[in-house]
Design an enzyme around this catalytic site. Sequence first.
Site: not given
Ligand code: 5GP
Length: 126
Positions: A105, A110, A40
């Site tokens: 986060e 993922h 997103i």
């Molecule tokens: P992390 O920091 O956990 O590796 O990355 C989480 C990712 O999830 C971030 O890049 C953030 O932009 C993405 N993200 C968080 N909420 C959503 C959402 O509701 N939809 C999508 N498509 N991506 C999300």
Amino acid sequence: MPIDPSLPYDDNNIFARILRGEIPSRKVYEDEYAFAFHDINPQAPVHLLVIPKGRYVSWDDFSAKASDSEIAGFVRAVGEVARQAGLSEPGYRLLANMGGHGHQEVPHLHVHIFGGRQFRAMIPPA
Ligand code: 5GP
């Protein structure tokens, strides 16, 4: 805020809700083991997320508890998503943040796929 990876899987985390179709996403790929969609808040011209269909909090959880077929299916899906996005020839970067120091986060494993431009420093300075 980074997650606490020792907590049990939360069925209401945002990616669990995307998997169930409760929250919309820009899907690019789906198979028995994995689901992929656009991030997103893209950090590169192409920024995709690939998640396993199983209930795994993190890379640590997945690598310890997933079955061999789930692991193989997920790894193959990551490669297939990148290929379908046209990233194999120019190249791309994979990232899986894990826990506090990794600044994860969302508490559902993922893998980020970044592409569409040249990347340089592997990790920004502290
Ligand atoms: P992390 O920091 O956990 O590796 O990355 C989480 C990712 O999830 C971030 O890049 C953030 O932009 C993405 N993200 C968080 N909420 C959503 C959402 O509701 N939809 C999508 N498509 N991506 C999300």
